[in-house]
Design an enzyme around this catalytic site. Structure first.
Site, PDB file in Angstrom:
ATOM      1  N   SER A 213      40.524  37.570  39.352  1.00 54.95           N
ATOM      2  CA  SER A 213      39.422  38.510  39.207  1.00 54.95           C
ATOM      3  C   SER A 213      38.373  38.117  38.188  1.00 54.95           C
ATOM      4  O   SER A 213      37.289  38.704  38.164  1.00 54.95           O
ATOM      5  CB  SER A 213      39.958  39.894  38.847  1.00 54.95           C
ATOM      6  OG  SER A 213      40.554  39.889  37.575  1.00 54.95           O
ATOM      7  N   HIS A 241      42.128  42.044  44.885  1.00 51.36           N
ATOM      8  CA  HIS A 241      40.759  41.661  45.218  1.00 51.36           C
ATOM      9  C   HIS A 241      40.670  40.936  46.557  1.00 51.36           C
ATOM     10  O   HIS A 241      39.633  40.348  46.872  1.00 51.36           O
ATOM     11  CB  HIS A 241      40.188  40.772  44.114  1.00 51.36           C
ATOM     12  CG  HIS A 241      40.039  41.463  42.802  1.00 51.36           C
ATOM     13  ND1 HIS A 241      38.909  42.171  42.451  1.00 51.36           N
ATOM     14  CD2 HIS A 241      40.889  41.577  41.757  1.00 51.36           C
ATOM     15  CE1 HIS A 241      39.063  42.684  41.240  1.00 51.36           C
ATOM     16  NE2 HIS A 241      40.260  42.332  40.806  1.00 51.36           N
ATOM     17  N   LYS A 272      39.499  49.331  44.973  1.00 50.25           N
ATOM     18  CA  LYS A 272      38.441  48.362  45.239  1.00 50.25           C
ATOM     19  C   LYS A 272      37.922  48.552  46.662  1.00 50.25           C
ATOM     20  O   LYS A 272      37.101  49.426  46.910  1.00 50.25           O
ATOM     21  CB  LYS A 272      38.962  46.968  44.936  1.00 50.25           C
ATOM     22  CG  LYS A 272      39.331  46.841  43.449  1.00 50.25           C
ATOM     23  CD  LYS A 272      40.027  45.572  43.116  1.00 50.25           C
ATOM     24  CE  LYS A 272      40.304  45.457  41.626  1.00 50.25           C
ATOM     25  NZ  LYS A 272      41.115  46.544  41.047  1.00 50.25           N
TER      26      LYS A 272
END
Length: 425
Positions: A213, A241, A272
């Site tokens: 990340s 992610h 996310k």
């Protein structure tokens, strides 16, 4: 003044010893010593605030998918992980509102007891299908997922091997486990093999981020899988992610490499791509059942609110029905990566929608952030120990819903600030 060390909120504390504003000097134990002494010696916060460069806990007054309002001023947001741009999608918001009307605002208990709803179980079924696994288990946050999975599975005499740039939740999960933790150099498969060779014969789990990340690079999963088979280790991939981003259907890193069957556990978050809060682990049914009845961060935490569950389900629907969103995300990311590099900025090994702009010095990074912010661009400054010393950076990340005009504006502001500070020519 000693450089301020502030891990990003997205990835705080990757290195042992990291805390909210860097390391505080230890206080020698003494008779009658005050446990709060370390707090009183922590002066860097006030020093940086006095310089007008403090970049954290910025109060956002309202937001849209790609902009926020701070101090009455609209600012383009390129600091969030809203990859699919769904946090303001009317369908997602309506689903959350409908769930509140039906279930209330909270479950007021753990899933183990009174906090389990049909929505939680529907998410688990959908995620098992999406990730290609037998079963899935939902946790209240992504951080708690890694804590629960690692601390529950890695017990006395076991070993867990982690990339040195793995997320803080993985590090803390290892700290809570009773097994031995071994760290290998970032994406260095020779180093991983050397350490696997050293512990051969012991029950071992390799835990890696799918997308790192702070760097925006992707784990060398084919090599990790090959080594895990050679040394009889299990593999867990943290796809925080990656889900919604990588793979033909957005199922994550294992799908991206065609290795779904070879990865034992897929871990993810809803904060996310899925525009909510919570986390999950997917894998073999018997393993998921074991975690469901032994993971303390699951059993002793209040469950995800029904509104959050409904938002996740709506996001999964949209991910499956609108693959063009993921394609637009990648188009935006490539446009920005090319733009930054053409301006002369250093973006490291980024190959994903996470694009760092490396500045180097801590205070220069804070000043760069402040000038961007004043210019109308919201980013995340990241300094040691969240990243290596002298590699402080501005972390940017992009959404499927950023417009061309917004992206051009961001590049223009970066160019202006970079030239004014001598970062680029």
């Amino acid at each position: 003044m000693k450089p301020l060390s502030v891990p990003s909120a997205a990835h705080a504390g990757r290195k042992p010893g990291g805390n909210g504003l860097g390391r505080t000097a230890s206080v020698a134990p003494a008779s009658g010593a005050d446990i709060f002494a370390k707090a009183r010696q922590f002066t860097r916060l006030s020093e940086v605030q006095a310089m007008g460069l403090y970049p954290y806990f910025v109060p956002i007054e309202s937001s849209t998918s790609t902009e926020v309002v701070v101090g009455g001023r609209r600012i383009v947001m390129v600091g969030s992980n809203n990859y699919l741009g769904l946090n303001h999608d009317p369908r997602v918001m309506q689903a959350a509102q409908d769930a509140i009307a039906k279930y209330g605002t909270a479950c007021t208990g753990s899933r183990f007891l009174n906090g389990n709803t049909d929505l939680h179980e529907r998410i688990e079924a959908r995620l098992a299908t999406l990730t290609g696994k037998e079963a899935a288990l939902v946790f209240s946050t992504g951080f708690q997922t890694n804590l629960g999975v690692i601390a529950t599975l890695v017990t006395k005499n076991d070993v867990v091997l982690i990339d040195k740039l793995d997320h803080a939740s993985i590090v803390d999960g290892c700290r809570l486990s009773a097994g031995e933790t071994i760290r290998f150099r970032h994406n260095d498969m020779d180093d991983l093999e050397a350490k696997l060779r050293r512990v051969r014969g012991r029950a071992a789990l390799i835990v890696v981020d799918g997308v790192f990340s702070m760097e925006g690079d992707i784990v060398d999963l084919p090599s990790v899988v090959e080594l895990s088979a050679k040394y009889d280790a299990r593999v867990a991939v943290d796809d925080a992610h990656s889900v919604g981003v990588l793979g033909p259907t957005g199922a994550g890193t294992a799908e991206h490499f065609g290795l779904t069957d070879e990865v034992d556990l897929i871990i993810g978050t809803f904060s996310k791509s899925f525009a909510s809060i919570g986390g999950f682990v997917a894998g073999e049914g018997v393993v998921i059942d074991y975690l469901k009845h032994h993971a303390r961060s699951e059993i002793f935490s209040a469950s995800m609110p029904p509104s959050a569950c409904a938002a996740v389900l709506a996001c999964i629907d949209i991910l499956e029905q609108e693959p063009e969103r993921r394609l637009q995300l990648w188009e935006n990311a490539e446009r920005m990566r090319k733009g930054f590099r053409s301006l002369g900025f250093e973006t490291g090994g980024s190959v994903t929608p996470i694009i760092p702009v490396v500045i180097g010095d801590d205070l220069a990074t804070f000043e760069f952030w402040k000038r961007l912010f004043d210019g109308g661009v919201f980013t995340n400054p990241v300094v040691a120990p969240a990243v290596p010393e002298r590699e402080s950076r501005i972390r940017t990340s992009y959404s499927a819903t950023h417009t061309s005009d917004q992206l051009d504006f961001v590049l223009d502001v970066f160019a202006r600030v970079g030239k004014s500070m001598g970062i680029i020519s």
